[in-house]
Design an enzyme around this catalytic site. Structure first.
Site, short mmCIF file in Angstrom:
data_model
loop_
_atom_site.label_atom_id
_atom_site.label_comp_id
_atom_site.label_asym_id
_atom_site.label_seq_id
_atom_site.Cartn_x
_atom_site.Cartn_y
_atom_site.Cartn_z
N HIS A 33 -33.56 56.97 -59.94
CA HIS A 33 -32.52 56.02 -60.31
C HIS A 33 -31.29 56.12 -59.41
O HIS A 33 -30.26 55.53 -59.70
CB HIS A 33 -32.14 56.21 -61.77
CG HIS A 33 -33.23 55.79 -62.71
ND1 HIS A 33 -33.14 55.90 -64.07
CD2 HIS A 33 -34.46 55.25 -62.47
CE1 HIS A 33 -34.25 55.47 -64.63
NE2 HIS A 33 -35.06 55.06 -63.67
N HIS B 78 -45.25 54.34 -60.52
CA HIS B 78 -46.08 53.79 -61.58
C HIS B 78 -47.57 53.90 -61.27
O HIS B 78 -48.39 53.82 -62.18
CB HIS B 78 -45.69 52.34 -61.85
CG HIS B 78 -44.42 52.20 -62.61
ND1 HIS B 78 -44.18 51.18 -63.52
CD2 HIS B 78 -43.29 52.96 -62.64
CE1 HIS B 78 -42.98 51.33 -64.05
NE2 HIS B 78 -42.41 52.40 -63.52
#
Length: 739
Positions: free
Chosen positions: A258, A95
């Site tokens: 993920h 991020h």
């Protein structure tokens, strides 16, 4: 109103800085503030602090050991899922870097901006305040030898490595900034997670690379919470593409990220308090204080989704793809009410992050299923399923690209883990492998340049066109590499002018003649020759105006090849409008002068540098099409302050040439006779109060000498913006040409 309630807001505090300000009264005012950012006034480090030297004195592997130890050092105030903070730090690094976008090069992790608003308070960054606080003891230990910008990314790398993944490498060298970057356009929405403005015309607004205000990429529940994986794939492709990722890189990043950790949606977001930038002073910069049970651990609320992707969330594996294709998926909701998918009819076997006696069924996000149900993504996903080694390599490379896209050229890479492989997205230029020209050569070449038959104004414009492609946001472009002669730059409309091709041809001829005449390995690159032509032309322009100046020049640039140039990627540097060259026009939304300020910010210019450059470029007739817009002089080609003198002349009255309000005619106030033509990029230096104040300095009777000196200095700055080789090696010993 109660007796204890204050009738005033803090915006109207009756102290310095309070009350209505100019932006409140005139919200469309020119945003010169973005040209005054990140200067020494806001930087607490000592003047001359050399971060590169500090980083290279760091016990790098000791730092990595400390980071690895932190991964499993779970803290009571924010317990680690599965006893490992790896997933949290991967998300933090992602991020940080993932705000980058290709259109303007802004965003990204290169300045440590995740520490400041708005990023530190974005809805997509819930709980990352905790991740940064977990890092503080390590940052405190190593001090200024490691920037926050580098530490945020390195922590993500160490997280991956501590869970068994082999990364592609790491490069340090990101210097911190000390205030929020106000130059980034994050969107026009006034509500978090809104997207009504960015899709106003049906397509995602440029230069944005996120589908909603406050998200890094897309809504994981699907477009506007529509849990359709195929529709979600369209958003994914657009947003990741605008972050410079192709389909393979996109699949690798989503699946690789993920493979680890989990999402957090133990309860509704209504239980969360204010974000860090709006939270109470007692929280000391933390935010999102949760009122849901313990508020941490198994009760944590972040995205509102509750998904654990694999059976081994703290180990690298291929399980993401195995489960993605093995199971059928049905729509369900998280405890917070968010759309997500669960494997149909499967006995729970996924571990709980805190209680080993509890098992969960496999779950996926809507956007995870996009990798199966989008036809192109599915092909790549199945290949990765069948070839785990290809998946690992693709993720390693994509992660490195994600986290290093805005660092700049390889010469800026620091540290012992810099990968040796050269990648085309790094905009490589050949290494300098020959002796460079000396003072005598410079004098000889300058004479040849000025005797080439090409006007000195055309030669200077060529140098400006080459150097001014630089953008400080992601450190791309610039004169090094001489890519102005290659596709796509040579085909840009702003460069498709006969004078430019003729100038380049003349300089290439001089280059060949000089190099062919050498008895040693000494060479001059075209990149150097273009900049030297700018210096020689500028000296002549000043000399013709009665000023004897010496323009600094440092050789050492090399020439890139077409094979080293990613055409599609470089097309993102093509200007929509460029006020420095009076190219292009504004729109109802972005005025011509707004584009000029945007370009100036990308060139790292201050308001005085912007002003002096415009004044000089106009009298040197730098307009891309050789129009007379803004050429307020009777002696074009001479470096005079005529632009400012005539712009500020009260004997001239300006009126729009037509109803577009783009071109203006300046006429004699008494006779009505037309004197000058101007664009908005010209007249703003007389209309805007702050720019006019600077213009008055250069337009005064004693202003010309200062103007010439400042213009030369500004040109030297622009021509060397991409010379990171000088800044990194300390070899910035500029060769003063002989007069």
């Amino acid at each position: 109103m109660g007796s204890n309630e204050c009738p005033y807001s803090r915006q109207n505090a009756n102290i310095g800085g309070g009350g209505q300000n100019n932006r409140d009264w005139w919200p469309d005012d020119l945003k010169l503030n973005i040209l005054r950012q990140h200067n020494s006034v806001s930087n607490p480090l000592d003047k001359g602090f050399d971060y590169t030297a500090a980083f290279n004195s760091l016990d790098y592997f000791g730092l990595k050991r400390d980071l690895e130890a932190l991964m499993t050092d779970s803290q009571d105030w924010w317990p680690a899922d599965f006893g490992h903070y790896g997933g949290l730090f991967i998300r933090m690094a992602w991020h940080s870097a993932g705000t980058y976008r290709v259109f303007d090069g802004r965003g990204g992790g290169g300045q440590g901006q995740q520490r400041f608003a708005p990023l530190n308070s974005w809805p997509d960054n819930v709980s990352l305040d905790k991740a940064r606080r977990l890092l503080w003891p390590i940052k405190q230990k190593y001090g200024s030898k490691i920037s926050w910008a580098d530490l945020l990314i390195l922590a993500g790398n160490v997280a991956l490595e501590s869970m068994g993944f082999k990364t592609f490498g790491f490069a340090g060298g990101r210097s911190d900034t000390w205030e929020a970057d106000q130059s980034v356009f994050w969107g026009g929405e006034k509500e978090w997670l809104g997207n009504d403005v960015r899709y106003l015309n049906g397509e995602l607004d440029n230069p944005l690379a996120a589908s909603h205000m406050g998200l890094i990429y897309v809504n994981p529940e699907g477009p506007n919470k529509n849990p359709d994986p195929v529709l979600a794939a369209k958003d994914i492709r657009i947003t990741f593409g605008r972050m410079a990722m192709n389909d393979e890189e996109t699949v690798a990043l989503i699946a690789g990220g993920h493979t680890f950790g989990k999402t957090h949606g133990a309860g509704p977001a209504t239980h969360l308090g204010k974000e860090p930038h709006g939270a109470g002073i007692e929280l000391q910069g933390l935010g999102w204080e949760s009122g849901f049970e313990s508020g941490t651990g198994r009760h944590a609320i972040t995205s509102g989704l509750e998904v654990i992707w694999t059976k081994t969330p703290t180990k690298w594996s291929n399980q993401f793809f195995e489960y993605l294709f093995k199971y059928d998926w049905e729509l369900t909701k998280s405890p917070a009410g968010a759309h997500q998918y669960v494997a149909k009819g499967v006995e729970p076997f996924i571990p709980d992050p805190f209680d080993p006696s509890i098992k969960h069924p496999p779950r996926m996000l809507t956007t995870d299923l996009s990798l199966r149900y989008d036809p192109e993504y599915e092909k790549i996903s199945r290949r990765f399923l069948e070839n785990p080694d290809q998946f690992a390599d693709a993720f390693a490379r994509a992660w490195f690209k994600l986290t290093h896209r805005d660092v700049g050229p390889r010469v800026l890479y620091q540290g012992p883990e810099v990968p040796s492989e050269v990648l085309i997205w790094q905009d490589p230029v050949p290494p300098l492998d020959h002796p460079v020209i000396d003072n005598d050569d410079i004098a000889t070449l300058k004479k040849a340049i000025l005797n080439s038959g090409i006007s000195h104004t055309d030669l200077f414009s060529t140098a400006w066109a080459s150097a001014s492609t630089f953008r400080g946001s992601d450190k791309r472009g610039g004169a090094n590499g001489a890519r102005i002669r290659l596709s796509p730059q040579k085909n840009w409309k702003v460069n498709s002018q006969p004078w430019l091709s003729e100038s380049l041809a003349a300089l290439e001829k001089i280059q060949k003649q000089f190099n062919d005449a050498q008895s040693t390995d000494k060479r001059v690159s075209l990149a150097d020759l273009i900049v030297l032509a700018g210096a020689a032309s500028l000296e002549k322009a000043a000399r013709d105006a009665g000023h004897n100046v010496s323009v600094s020049f440092t050789p050492g640039r090399t020439d890139a090849t077409q094979e080293q140039t990613d055409v599609d990627s470089f097309n993102n540097l093509e200007p929509i409008a460029d006020g420095f060259r009076n190219y292009g026009r504004g729109t109802p939304r972005v005025l011509t002068e707004d584009f000029l300020i945007d370009k100036a910010q990308l060139l790292n210019l201050s308001p005085p540098e912007l002003t002096v450059l415009i004044g000089g470029l106009r009298v040197l007739n730098n307009n891309y099409d050789r129009s007379n817009l803004g050429v307020f002089t009777k002696r074009p080609g001479q470096l005079t302050n005529d632009f400012f003198v005539n712009l500020l002349d009260m004997g001239v009255q300006w009126k729009p040439a037509d109803d577009t309000n783009e071109i203006f005619i300046g006429s004699d106030r008494k006779t009505g006779q037309a004197r000058w033509k101007a664009s908005r990029a010209d007249l703003v230096f007389g209309s805007h109060a702050e720019l006019r104040a600077i213009s008055e300095v250069y337009g005064s009777s004693d202003g010309e000498a200062k103007f010439v000196k400042d213009f030369v200095a500004a040109w030297e700055k622009v021509s060397n913006l991409d010379r990171f080789d000088l800044k990194q090696t300390g070899l910035a010993q500029r060769i003063k040409p002989q007069l």
